[in-house]
Scaffold this motif. Structure first.
Motif, PDB file in Angstrom:
ATOM      1  N   ALA A  18     -23.721  99.082 -14.757  1.00  0.00           N
ATOM      2  CA  ALA A  18     -24.419 100.073 -15.576  1.00  0.00           C
ATOM      3  C   ALA A  18     -25.059  99.387 -16.785  1.00  0.00           C
ATOM      4  N   ASP A 129     -15.166 109.159 -10.628  1.00  0.00           N
ATOM      5  CA  ASP A 129     -15.590 108.268  -9.553  1.00  0.00           C
ATOM      6  C   ASP A 129     -16.207 109.164  -8.475  1.00  0.00           C
ATOM      7  N   VAL A 159     -27.107 104.298  -6.691  1.00  0.00           N
ATOM      8  CA  VAL A 159     -25.648 104.317  -6.888  1.00  0.00           C
ATOM      9  C   VAL A 159     -24.900 103.966  -5.598  1.00  0.00           C
ATOM     10  N   ILE A 163     -21.089 101.576  -3.484  1.00  0.00           N
ATOM     11  CA  ILE A 163     -20.024 102.143  -2.647  1.00  0.00           C
ATOM     12  C   ILE A 163     -19.894 101.238  -1.417  1.00  0.00           C
TER      13      ILE A 163
HETATM   14  C1  LIG Z   1     -27.946 100.952 -11.233  1.00  0.00           C
HETATM   15  S1  LIG Z   1     -27.224 102.247 -12.159  1.00  0.00           S
HETATM   16  C2  LIG Z   1     -28.315 103.595 -11.751  1.00  0.00           C
HETATM   17  C3  LIG Z   1     -28.480 104.598 -12.869  1.00  0.00           C
HETATM   18  C4  LIG Z   1     -29.428 105.760 -12.545  1.00  0.00           C
HETATM   19  N1  LIG Z   1     -28.948 106.528 -11.411  1.00  0.00           N
HETATM   20  C5  LIG Z   1     -30.810 105.254 -12.260  1.00  0.00           C
HETATM   21  O1  LIG Z   1     -31.123 105.036 -11.084  1.00  0.00           O
HETATM   22  O2  LIG Z   1     -31.586 105.051 -13.194  1.00  0.00           O
HETATM   23  C6  LIG Z   1     -25.773 102.636 -11.209  1.00  0.00           C
HETATM   24  C7  LIG Z   1     -24.820 103.571 -11.911  1.00  0.00           C
HETATM   25  O3  LIG Z   1     -23.827 104.001 -10.973  1.00  0.00           O
HETATM   26  C8  LIG Z   1     -22.574 104.031 -11.632  1.00  0.00           C
HETATM   27  N2  LIG Z   1     -21.522 103.931 -10.611  1.00  0.00           N
HETATM   28  C9  LIG Z   1     -21.278 102.900  -9.762  1.00  0.00           C
HETATM   29  N3  LIG Z   1     -20.238 103.192  -8.967  1.00  0.00           N
HETATM   30  C10 LIG Z   1     -19.813 104.438  -9.313  1.00  0.00           C
HETATM   31  C11 LIG Z   1     -18.764 105.294  -8.852  1.00  0.00           C
HETATM   32  N4  LIG Z   1     -17.946 104.917  -7.854  1.00  0.00           N
HETATM   33  N5  LIG Z   1     -18.604 106.497  -9.450  1.00  0.00           N
HETATM   34  C12 LIG Z   1     -19.417 106.873 -10.462  1.00  0.00           C
HETATM   35  N6  LIG Z   1     -20.440 106.121 -10.926  1.00  0.00           N
HETATM   36  C13 LIG Z   1     -20.633 104.912 -10.364  1.00  0.00           C
HETATM   37  C14 LIG Z   1     -22.626 102.846 -12.576  1.00  0.00           C
HETATM   38  O4  LIG Z   1     -21.673 102.973 -13.619  1.00  0.00           O
HETATM   39  C15 LIG Z   1     -24.067 102.919 -13.058  1.00  0.00           C
HETATM   40  O5  LIG Z   1     -24.186 103.697 -14.208  1.00  0.00           O
END
Ligand SMILES: C[S@@+](CC[C@H](N)C(=O)[O-])C[C@H]1O[C@@H](n2cnc3c(N)ncnc32)[C@H](O)[C@@H]1O
Length: 263
Positions: A18, A129, A159, A163
């Motif tokens: 992030a 999560d 996102v 995963i």
């Molecule tokens: C690359 S950023 C994308 C942010 C936004 N969606 C965008 O595209 O501008 C990925 C985001 O997904 C969040 N993230 C990753 N794995 C996650 C999970 N298992 N649960 C919740 N958030 C997650 C990270 O903390 C980060 O803020």
């Protein structure tokens, strides 16, 4: 202002996706370790910043599209650190009655969003999560804000690469879609493994040593994440080619994007 590096759950020495993404987009919510890792990704993939920007601009256009289609509720999974063109600013800018539920599991993200959203009744941020679908829908910020009997735009923007296969990202997307009313939309973007395999492999190697290993996937794997939706034109394409409004961002073909209507 809170010292973000002291928030519970934050280790400023361990790079985090992030905060790396925040750095690519020119934000200030990142630490030295995040910047160093992001610079290593940029060495492997010199257009990493363009990809991040193209992804963000796709998201903005997709949100606008959804509002124009009559959507006034948004569930944004992995919403990221607030930066240019936040979903609520775009959506409420067109429809002041819109509601936006943000969800992320990164403490700096959640703290900075909470600070930005203070006094904003139509927008929430939930720390969760996204793999725990029941917990997301049960969270007050989601449950009390969104009316699931009406259509929602489900945002899964950059996102699902975080995963892993063992958590079945396509199955996860399906579980979210199954909770939504017909006429909802799924907005998806995902890093593509079909191009520039040496650069993506090197970038993935940097992320492997962060808190968030990342996985680019093939076009057919990404299409599976939209299974059963009716893709709106122009379908699953490079993020820069999804209803482009200008020519900025270049065409690096690293990020596939689509909007699907949920039936
Ligand atoms: C690359 S950023 C994308 C942010 C936004 N969606 C965008 O595209 O501008 C990925 C985001 O997904 C969040 N993230 C990753 N794995 C996650 C999970 N298992 N649960 C919740 N958030 C997650 C990270 O903390 C980060 O803020």
């Amino acid at each position: 202002m809170t010292d973000l590096s002291k928030l519970p759950g934050v280790d400023p020495e361990v790079p985090n996706a992030a905060r790396m993404y925040d750095y690519y987009l020119g934000g200030s919510h990142n630490f030295a370790a995040d910047r160093a890792a992001a610079e290593r990704v940029k060495s492997a993939m010199p257009f990493a910043v363009d990809v991040a920007r193209a992804n963000r601009f796709f998201m903005i256009r997709a949100v606008r599209f959804c509002v124009q289609e009559g959507i006034d509720q948004f569930l944004d999974l992995g919403s990221g650190i607030p930066t240019v063109g936040n979903v609520h600013e775009v959506a409420l800018g067109i429809n002041p009655q819109a509601r936006v539920a943000y969800v992320d599991n990164e403490p700096v993200t959640v703290a900075s969003a909470a600070a930005l959203l203070e006094g904003e009744p139509r927008v929430t941020i939930t720390m969760a999560d996204i793999r725990d679908v029941d917990a997301v829908f049960a969270a007050p910020g989601v449950r009390d804000l969104l009316d699931l009997t009406r259509p929602v735009a489900l945002l899964m923007v950059a996102v699902l690469p975080f995963i892993p296969d063992e958590d079945d990202p396509a199955g996860l997307a399906e579980r979210y879609r199954s909770r939504l009313a017909p006429g909802s939309f799924q907005v998806l973007s995902h890093g593509s493994a079909d191009q520039d395999s040496s650069g993506t492999a090197a970038a993935a190697e940097v992320y492997r040593r962060t808190a968030n290993p990342v996985k680019a996937r093939t076009r057919s794997e990404i299409a599976e994440m939209l299974r059963g939706t009716e893709l709106v034109e122009p379908g699953l394409v490079d993020a820069t080619e999804w209803r482009p409004e200008d020519t900025t961002g270049g065409q690096h073909r690293m990020m596939l994007a689509a909007v699907g209507r949920i039936r």
